[in-house]
Design an enzyme around this catalytic site. Structure first.
Site, PDB file in Angstrom:
ATOM      1  N   SER A 154       0.844  -1.190   0.000  1.00 30.57           N
ATOM      2  CA  SER A 154       0.000   0.000   0.000  1.00 30.57           C
ATOM      3  C   SER A 154       0.882   1.243   0.000  1.00 30.57           C
ATOM      4  O   SER A 154       2.014   1.210   0.513  1.00 30.57           O
ATOM      5  CB  SER A 154      -0.901   0.014   1.232  1.00 30.57           C
ATOM      6  OG  SER A 154      -1.555   1.264   1.387  1.00 30.57           O
ATOM      7  N   TYR A 167      -1.522  -0.114  10.004  1.00 25.34           N
ATOM      8  CA  TYR A 167      -1.597  -0.510   8.603  1.00 25.34           C
ATOM      9  C   TYR A 167      -0.325  -0.118   7.853  1.00 25.34           C
ATOM     10  O   TYR A 167       0.228  -0.910   7.078  1.00 25.34           O
ATOM     11  CB  TYR A 167      -2.817   0.146   7.968  1.00 25.34           C
ATOM     12  CG  TYR A 167      -3.125  -0.306   6.561  1.00 25.34           C
ATOM     13  CD1 TYR A 167      -3.572  -1.602   6.307  1.00 25.34           C
ATOM     14  CD2 TYR A 167      -3.005   0.572   5.487  1.00 25.34           C
ATOM     15  CE1 TYR A 167      -3.868  -2.013   5.018  1.00 25.34           C
ATOM     16  CE2 TYR A 167      -3.302   0.173   4.194  1.00 25.34           C
ATOM     17  CZ  TYR A 167      -3.730  -1.121   3.971  1.00 25.34           C
ATOM     18  OH  TYR A 167      -4.019  -1.524   2.687  1.00 25.34           O
ATOM     19  N   LYS A 171       2.278  -2.713   6.092  1.00 23.37           N
ATOM     20  CA  LYS A 171       2.517  -2.663   4.653  1.00 23.37           C
ATOM     21  C   LYS A 171       3.969  -2.298   4.345  1.00 23.37           C
ATOM     22  O   LYS A 171       4.537  -2.772   3.349  1.00 23.37           O
ATOM     23  CB  LYS A 171       1.559  -1.662   4.003  1.00 23.37           C
ATOM     24  CG  LYS A 171       0.102  -2.113   4.013  1.00 23.37           C
ATOM     25  CD  LYS A 171      -0.091  -3.423   3.269  1.00 23.37           C
ATOM     26  CE  LYS A 171      -1.561  -3.796   3.143  1.00 23.37           C
ATOM     27  NZ  LYS A 171      -1.756  -5.047   2.371  1.00 23.37           N
TER      28      LYS A 171
END
Length: 261
Positions: A154, A167, A171
């Site tokens: 991401s 997150y 990632k």
């Protein structure tokens, strides 16, 4: 996992020479498109996700398009699940050539108040389970001459964004992990790469895409002037898993219309 093996047996094709592809998080969005891209080219695809009903819908859509798609309902974050999933695929098809790990969870919250359990659980789904799946797959790939592993990263893993510490950390970890595994597993014939999608509009757009103001702000950050589609990512994933990318490993491919340039 007897019922799983039976389910996978229904996905056999007549050409046993075609590659076997496992797509974790393969029922919706980017993962769904990646699985279908492989299936259109004759690969024996197994899509894994937690919700059986969504997987059933995927199989029906594939069949309507004249494609064969194996499905497996499993929570990849559970203890032992990566090994069980990989074993089930190999037991059914005799080999495993490509793995795409597209499973993810976001849980966007302010970093001062995010519960420790959210951070730990999120890292497990986004990064730890990705490693365990890659590890289990690589062990089996070694027996059949190697293979390809692709994880879906991401833009959050490449830049700071408020409320996404878990997150973003997970990632970002996928990028570093791929480099290490690529170096370690290259002598074994196993390639490891990461795809970093930009602003991709799926069949079920998230809140940001549905909000006109946020949508306009996102679009303004894309030099090419349009959102990406899951098929944009799927074609890149197919390339990385194909013989055409035999000399590509340890790389991070950003597909974002120039947003991160």
């Amino acid at each position: 996992m007897q019922s799983t093996s039976e389910q996978l047996r229904t996905s056999r094709t007549s050409d046993e020479s075609e590659p076997v592809v496992l797509v974790v998080g393969g029922s919706q969005g980017i993962g769904r498109s990646i699985g279908l891209a492989y299936a259109r080219r004759g690969a024996r695809v197994v899509a894994v996700a937690r919700t059986a009903s969504v997987l059933a819908s995927l199989a029906e859509d594939a069949a309507a398009a004249g494609l064969t798609m194996g499905t497996l309902a499993a929570d990849i974050s559970e203890d032992g699940a990566p090994e069980q999933v990989v074993d089930a695929v190999v037991d059914t098809h005799g080999r495993l050539d490509n793995v795409v790990y597209a499973a993810a969870t976001t849980r966007r919250k302010p970093s001062l108040t995010v519960p420790p359990s959210d951070f730990v659980d999120g890292l497990h789904v986004n990064a730890t389970a990705a490693f365990l799946t890659a590890q289990a797959a690589a062990r089996r790939m070694v027996d059949t001459g190697g293979g390809s592993i692709v994880t879906i990263g991401s833009l959050n893993g490449m830049r700071g964004m408020a409320g996404t510490a878990m997150y973003s950390a997970a990632k970002g970890a996928l990028v570093s992990m791929a480099r290490c595994l690529a170096v370690e597993w290259a002598p074994l014939g196993v390639r490891v790469n990461v795809i970093v999608p930009g602003f991709i509009e799926t069949e079920a757009p998230g809140k940001a895409f549905r909000d006109p103001t946020i949508r306009a702000e996102m679009l303004a950050r894309i030099p090419m002037g349009s959102f990406g589609t899951p098929d944009d990512i799927a074609e890149a994933a197919y390339f990385l898993g194909s013989p055409s990318a035999r000399y590509v490993t340890g790389q991070t491919l950003v597909i974002d219309g120039g947003a991160a340039a």
